[in-house]
Design a protein around this motif. Structure first.
Motif, PDB file in Angstrom:
ATOM      1  N   GLY A 162       0.800  -1.226   0.000  1.00  0.00           N
ATOM      2  CA  GLY A 162       0.000   0.000   0.000  1.00  0.00           C
ATOM      3  C   GLY A 162       0.829   1.270   0.000  1.00  0.00           C
ATOM      4  O   GLY A 162       1.883   1.363  -0.638  1.00  0.00           O
TER       5      GLY A 162
ATOM      6  N   GLY B 253      -1.318   1.133   9.793  1.00  0.00           N
ATOM      7  CA  GLY B 253      -2.692   1.447  10.176  1.00  0.00           C
ATOM      8  C   GLY B 253      -3.634   0.289   9.941  1.00  0.00           C
ATOM      9  O   GLY B 253      -3.359  -0.620   9.148  1.00  0.00           O
TER      10      GLY B 253
ATOM     11  N   ASP C 190       7.072  -3.835   9.145  1.00  0.00           N
ATOM     12  CA  ASP C 190       5.684  -4.297   9.076  1.00  0.00           C
ATOM     13  C   ASP C 190       5.516  -5.464  10.053  1.00  0.00           C
ATOM     14  O   ASP C 190       6.504  -5.969  10.587  1.00  0.00           O
ATOM     15  CB  ASP C 190       5.302  -4.710   7.649  1.00  0.00           C
ATOM     16  CG  ASP C 190       3.828  -4.405   7.350  1.00  0.00           C
ATOM     17  OD1 ASP C 190       3.530  -3.635   6.423  1.00  0.00           O
ATOM     18  OD2 ASP C 190       2.967  -4.952   8.059  1.00  0.00           O
TER      19      ASP C 190
ATOM     20  N   LEU D 244       0.839   9.727   9.084  1.00  0.00           N
ATOM     21  CA  LEU D 244      -0.328   9.573   8.214  1.00  0.00           C
ATOM     22  C   LEU D 244      -1.608   9.814   9.000  1.00  0.00           C
ATOM     23  O   LEU D 244      -1.963   9.029   9.876  1.00  0.00           O
ATOM     24  CB  LEU D 244      -0.338   8.173   7.579  1.00  0.00           C
ATOM     25  CG  LEU D 244       0.352   8.021   6.222  1.00  0.00           C
ATOM     26  CD1 LEU D 244      -0.423   8.773   5.125  1.00  0.00           C
ATOM     27  CD2 LEU D 244       1.783   8.534   6.238  1.00  0.00           C
TER      28      LEU D 244
HETATM   29  P1  NAP Z   1      -2.882  -1.089   4.048  1.00  0.00           P
HETATM   30  O1  NAP Z   1      -2.770  -1.395   2.585  1.00  0.00           O
HETATM   31  O2  NAP Z   1      -3.916  -1.801   4.860  1.00  0.00           O
HETATM   32  O3  NAP Z   1      -1.444  -1.276   4.701  1.00  0.00           O
HETATM   33  C1  NAP Z   1      -1.246  -1.047   6.068  1.00  0.00           C
HETATM   34  C2  NAP Z   1      -0.009  -1.800   6.500  1.00  0.00           C
HETATM   35  O4  NAP Z   1       0.168  -1.572   7.931  1.00  0.00           O
HETATM   36  C3  NAP Z   1      -0.127  -3.310   6.305  1.00  0.00           C
HETATM   37  O5  NAP Z   1       1.030  -3.823   5.693  1.00  0.00           O
HETATM   38  C4  NAP Z   1      -0.309  -3.840   7.721  1.00  0.00           C
HETATM   39  O6  NAP Z   1       0.212  -5.117   7.942  1.00  0.00           O
HETATM   40  C5  NAP Z   1       0.503  -2.817   8.523  1.00  0.00           C
HETATM   41  N1  NAP Z   1       0.165  -2.869   9.937  1.00  0.00           N
HETATM   42  C6  NAP Z   1      -1.072  -2.975  10.502  1.00  0.00           C
HETATM   43  N2  NAP Z   1      -0.976  -3.038  11.825  1.00  0.00           N
HETATM   44  C7  NAP Z   1       0.353  -2.991  12.134  1.00  0.00           C
HETATM   45  C8  NAP Z   1       1.082  -3.037  13.343  1.00  0.00           C
HETATM   46  N3  NAP Z   1       0.473  -3.138  14.539  1.00  0.00           N
HETATM   47  N4  NAP Z   1       2.443  -2.955  13.288  1.00  0.00           N
HETATM   48  C9  NAP Z   1       3.075  -2.859  12.099  1.00  0.00           C
HETATM   49  N5  NAP Z   1       2.435  -2.802  10.912  1.00  0.00           N
HETATM   50  C10 NAP Z   1       1.077  -2.876  10.936  1.00  0.00           C
HETATM   51  O7  NAP Z   1      -3.180   0.465   4.307  1.00  0.00           O
HETATM   52  P2  NAP Z   1      -2.921   1.752   3.372  1.00  0.00           P
HETATM   53  O8  NAP Z   1      -4.189   2.028   2.652  1.00  0.00           O
HETATM   54  O9  NAP Z   1      -1.641   1.636   2.631  1.00  0.00           O
HETATM   55  O10 NAP Z   1      -2.807   2.872   4.519  1.00  0.00           O
HETATM   56  C11 NAP Z   1      -1.578   3.323   5.021  1.00  0.00           C
HETATM   57  C12 NAP Z   1      -1.823   4.473   6.013  1.00  0.00           C
HETATM   58  O11 NAP Z   1      -2.532   5.525   5.337  1.00  0.00           O
HETATM   59  C13 NAP Z   1      -2.693   4.087   7.211  1.00  0.00           C
HETATM   60  O12 NAP Z   1      -2.278   4.773   8.351  1.00  0.00           O
HETATM   61  C14 NAP Z   1      -4.067   4.566   6.798  1.00  0.00           C
HETATM   62  O13 NAP Z   1      -4.902   4.788   7.894  1.00  0.00           O
HETATM   63  C15 NAP Z   1      -3.712   5.829   6.043  1.00  0.00           C
HETATM   64  N6  NAP Z   1      -4.751   6.258   5.089  1.00  0.00           N
HETATM   65  C16 NAP Z   1      -5.126   5.463   4.036  1.00  0.00           C
HETATM   66  C17 NAP Z   1      -6.104   5.905   3.159  1.00  0.00           C
HETATM   67  C18 NAP Z   1      -6.569   5.090   1.971  1.00  0.00           C
HETATM   68  O14 NAP Z   1      -7.501   5.540   1.283  1.00  0.00           O
HETATM   69  N7  NAP Z   1      -5.992   3.954   1.669  1.00  0.00           N
HETATM   70  C19 NAP Z   1      -6.713   7.148   3.363  1.00  0.00           C
HETATM   71  C20 NAP Z   1      -6.317   7.921   4.449  1.00  0.00           C
HETATM   72  C21 NAP Z   1      -5.320   7.470   5.297  1.00  0.00           C
HETATM   73  P3  NAP Z   1      -0.661  -6.436   7.633  1.00  0.00           P
HETATM   74  O15 NAP Z   1      -0.765  -6.494   6.154  1.00  0.00           O
HETATM   75  O16 NAP Z   1       0.140  -7.563   8.193  1.00  0.00           O
HETATM   76  O17 NAP Z   1      -1.978  -6.232   8.313  1.00  0.00           O
END
Ligand code: NAP
Length: 252
Positions: A16, A91, A36, A139
């Motif tokens: 992501g 996240g 991660d 973030l």
């Molecule tokens: P994602 O694809 O779900 O990736 C999140 C990553 O964080 C995953 O690899 C996950 O690991 C890892 N993670 C979760 N819990 C963890 C922990 N306790 N310790 C270490 N790593 C952990 O999310 P994304 O969409 O790329 O989002 C990245 C950030 O941007 C987040 O903070 C999210 O809230 C923020 N954000 C995203 C969006 C959006 O539209 N996508 C919008 C606003 C903000 P696992 O795969 O093992 O679970």
């Protein structure tokens, strides 16, 4: 490419947004620790960084685990050098309307976003102070402004903004800046999971979102990586405590 190579830590970087940020900081010339939950899952991003001639390190850690975070930062320091860049990106979402939200879903979301960002920031503050330089990028999200079904997540993402401003105030004198990026809709597994939860095909879900976004498209991880690259740059030293909405418009 920056003149000075730094050591960066990016959490939640196996996929992501975090993976795009890790690749971008490596392209900018920095050594990047890819953190991660699953160390093996970080391998592909590290391999890409190394194949492009950069330096990377895969580190498995749960960002909510205090001792684990200390050990992760120790490993990064030993393998790559003292970290002076940190991107708190890890996240999770556990969406539900307030009346159906469990206390566990509240606690786990707040823990990963807020406790995680706090623990990592505290762990790198000392090496940043020693270096007289540091860049922290957190973030947040447009959900910080409030979003139905996300009481836990929106509270955590608003909290990230308060944490960021406080880090900026406390650490500024040491050459450390702290800024937050608040993405709108970005195409990742996280938004795909939301589509699945509401029973929509991801393509349809993206189109519906794009129709509400002024630039008429949904965001991509590289859109966020570009903003991180700016905040992390040497030249951004007078920009601190800011929240940049990267959402294709004033707010998504
Ligand atoms: P994602 O694809 O779900 O990736 C999140 C990553 O964080 C995953 O690899 C996950 O690991 C890892 N993670 C979760 N819990 C963890 C922990 N306790 N310790 C270490 N790593 C952990 O999310 P994304 O969409 O790329 O989002 C990245 C950030 O941007 C987040 O903070 C999210 O809230 C923020 N954000 C995203 C969006 C959006 O539209 N996508 C919008 C606003 C903000 P696992 O795969 O093992 O679970």
């Amino acid at each position: 490419m920056n003149d000075t190579q730094r050591v960066a830590i990016v959490t939640g970087a196996a996929r992501g947004i975090g993976a795009a940020v890790a690749r971008r900081l490596a392209t900018d010339g920095h050594a990047v620790a890819v953190l991660d939950l699953d160390e093996a899952a970080c391998g592909a991003v590290v391999a890409e960084i190394e194949a492009a001639g950069g330096r990377g390190l895969a580190v498995g850690v749960d960002v909510t685990d205090e001792e684990g975070v200390t050990e992760a930062v120790r490993r990064v320091t030993e393998a790559l050098g003292a970290p002076t860049m940190l991107v708190n990106n890890a996240g999770i979402i556990r969406d539900n309307v307030l009346l159906k939200m469990s206390a566990d879903d509240w606690d786990s979301v707040v823990a990963v976003h807020l406790r995680g960002a706090f623990l990592l920031s505290r762990a790198v503050a000392a090496p940043m102070r020693e270096a007289g330089f540091g860049r922290i990028v957190n973030l947040s999200s447009t959900s910080a402004l409030g979003n139905r079904g996300q009481a836990n997540y929106s509270a955590a993402k608003a909290g990230i903004q308060g944490l960021t401003k406080t880090l900026a105030i406390e650490l500024g004198r040491y050459g450390v800046t702290a800024n937050a990026i608040a993405p709108g809709f970005i195409e990742t597994d996280m938004t795909a999971a939301t589509a699945a939860r509401v029973g929509m095909d991801f393509e349809e879900f993206k189109q519906a979102a794009a129709s509400q976004i002024p630039v008429a498209r949904t965001g991509r991880p590289d859109d966020i990586a570009h903003a991180v690259s700016f905040f992390a740059s040497e030249g951004a030293g007078f920009v601190s405590g800011q929240v940049l909405y990267v959402a294709g418009g004033p707010r998504a």
